[in-house]
Design a protein around this motif. Sequence first.
Motif, mmCIF file in Angstrom:
data_model
loop_
_atom_site.group_PDB
_atom_site.id
_atom_site.type_symbol
_atom_site.label_atom_id
_atom_site.label_comp_id
_atom_site.label_asym_id
_atom_site.label_seq_id
_atom_site.Cartn_x
_atom_site.Cartn_y
_atom_site.Cartn_z
ATOM 1 N N LYS A 53 0.828 -1.217 0.000
ATOM 2 C CA LYS A 53 0.000 0.000 0.000
ATOM 3 C C LYS A 53 0.858 1.261 0.000
ATOM 4 O O LYS A 53 0.645 2.174 -0.800
ATOM 5 C CB LYS A 53 -0.942 0.011 1.226
ATOM 6 C CG LYS A 53 -1.849 -1.199 1.313
ATOM 7 C CD LYS A 53 -2.716 -1.170 2.573
ATOM 8 C CE LYS A 53 -1.953 -1.294 3.881
ATOM 9 N NZ LYS A 53 -1.289 -2.597 4.110
ATOM 10 N N SER A 54 1.832 1.288 0.916
ATOM 11 C CA SER A 54 2.701 2.471 0.983
ATOM 12 C C SER A 54 3.537 2.585 -0.289
ATOM 13 O O SER A 54 3.769 3.689 -0.787
ATOM 14 C CB SER A 54 3.629 2.387 2.197
ATOM 15 O OG SER A 54 2.880 2.420 3.383
ATOM 16 N N THR A 55 3.959 1.450 -0.808
ATOM 17 C CA THR A 55 4.728 1.464 -2.058
ATOM 18 C C THR A 55 3.897 2.091 -3.173
ATOM 19 O O THR A 55 4.399 2.935 -3.928
ATOM 20 C CB THR A 55 5.134 0.022 -2.437
ATOM 21 O OG1 THR A 55 5.911 -0.527 -1.361
ATOM 22 C CG2 THR A 55 5.925 -0.018 -3.725
ATOM 23 N N MET A 167 -2.815 10.120 1.565
ATOM 24 C CA MET A 167 -2.738 9.944 3.017
ATOM 25 C C MET A 167 -2.418 8.490 3.325
ATOM 26 O O MET A 167 -3.180 7.589 2.976
ATOM 27 C CB MET A 167 -4.067 10.357 3.667
ATOM 28 C CG MET A 167 -4.509 11.771 3.284
ATOM 29 S SD MET A 167 -6.036 12.315 4.107
ATOM 30 C CE MET A 167 -5.383 12.994 5.633
ATOM 31 N N ASP A 168 -1.276 8.260 3.975
ATOM 32 C CA ASP A 168 -0.836 6.890 4.270
ATOM 33 C C ASP A 168 -1.049 6.588 5.749
ATOM 34 O O ASP A 168 -0.238 6.978 6.590
ATOM 35 C CB ASP A 168 0.641 6.720 3.887
ATOM 36 C CG ASP A 168 1.056 5.255 3.904
ATOM 37 O OD1 ASP A 168 0.245 4.392 4.321
ATOM 38 O OD2 ASP A 168 2.201 4.970 3.506
ATOM 39 N N GLU A 169 -2.126 5.920 6.064
ATOM 40 C CA GLU A 169 -2.509 5.589 7.445
ATOM 41 C C GLU A 169 -2.387 6.788 8.377
ATOM 42 O O GLU A 169 -1.768 6.698 9.446
ATOM 43 C CB GLU A 169 -1.644 4.440 7.963
ATOM 44 C CG GLU A 169 -1.853 3.163 7.175
ATOM 45 C CD GLU A 169 -1.254 1.957 7.888
ATOM 46 O OE1 GLU A 169 -1.470 1.838 9.104
ATOM 47 O OE2 GLU A 169 -0.588 1.169 7.218
ATOM 48 N N PRO A 170 -3.006 7.903 8.011
ATOM 49 C CA PRO A 170 -2.758 9.137 8.760
ATOM 50 C C PRO A 170 -3.250 9.066 10.201
ATOM 51 O O PRO A 170 -2.682 9.703 11.064
ATOM 52 C CB PRO A 170 -3.528 10.193 7.968
ATOM 53 C CG PRO A 170 -4.615 9.434 7.288
ATOM 54 C CD PRO A 170 -4.002 8.114 6.943
#
Length: 259
Positions: A53-55, A167-170
């Motif tokens: 996901k972050s990738t 937004m990455d797991e904000p």
Amino acid sequence: MRLSKTDQPIIEIQDVSKYFESNQKKLQALDQIDLSVEAGEFLSLIGPSGCGKSTLIRIMGDLLKPSSGIVRINGKIAKQARLDRDYGIVFQTPTLFDWWKVARNVELPLKVMGYPKAEWMDLVRDKLKLVGLQDFENVYPWQLSSGMQHRVAIARALVTQPCILFMDEPFGALDEITREQLNLELLNIQYETNVSVIFVTHSVPEAVFLSTRVVVLSDRPGTIKNIIPVDLPHPRTDKTRESPPFFDLVTEIRAVLKA
Ligand code: ADP
Ligand code: MG
């Protein structure tokens, strides 16, 4: 708010794969991702830890290059969209400078981008108002609650008026009450700015509450298992979380995750 070009998807990902190489080992993080996002969408990415996901968000944000495939952001290659500040990024930790006051933290992207100094204060105040922190421009981040620090990070990401917010797991590290409050505020921010949001989360209820569509990824290498439209009415409120269609969607997405 800058307008996106409306005749095309705001994000287009075609056949994107990503390999990492470390210690002579090749690890595949993403496998042939195809995804198209319309302007104004709120799209959530959900999937097992380590599925990429972050990738994927980093590839969209030009922080990583794909090994193969095409990414177009607002009709441009990702690098050009980055240079044009077509998007802002918010990570799990707010990453604020504790020895700078709130206003100075929020104005940083304007400084980096070489905006005329005369415009900074108006833009900063406008965004602090948007996140409900208009009375806090002269305090230090350490004087704020964690929920407020996250709102500062959102204001900073929006200060250049981007048309996309990554937004990455904000809100992943926040308590449930704060998280639900920020969810409501985030939808309000989207309503007021029309920004398109790509949102990574571990929480199925959070994804359902916020999104227009939820993308479920498989175990690594991440592939798209399913894309579930969320047709819950707007505006979403605390009542939304108690409605039967909400629970049905949560159940459906959990089933796809486990399948
Ligand atoms: P997620 O965000 O879904 O938890 P990531 O995108 O962070 O997953 O990571 C996907 C996979 O790629 C993981 O196995 C992770 O260890 C690996 N990975 C991520 N970044 C790198 C990197 N820079 N170098 C090597 N491997 C990486
Ligand atoms: Mg991640």
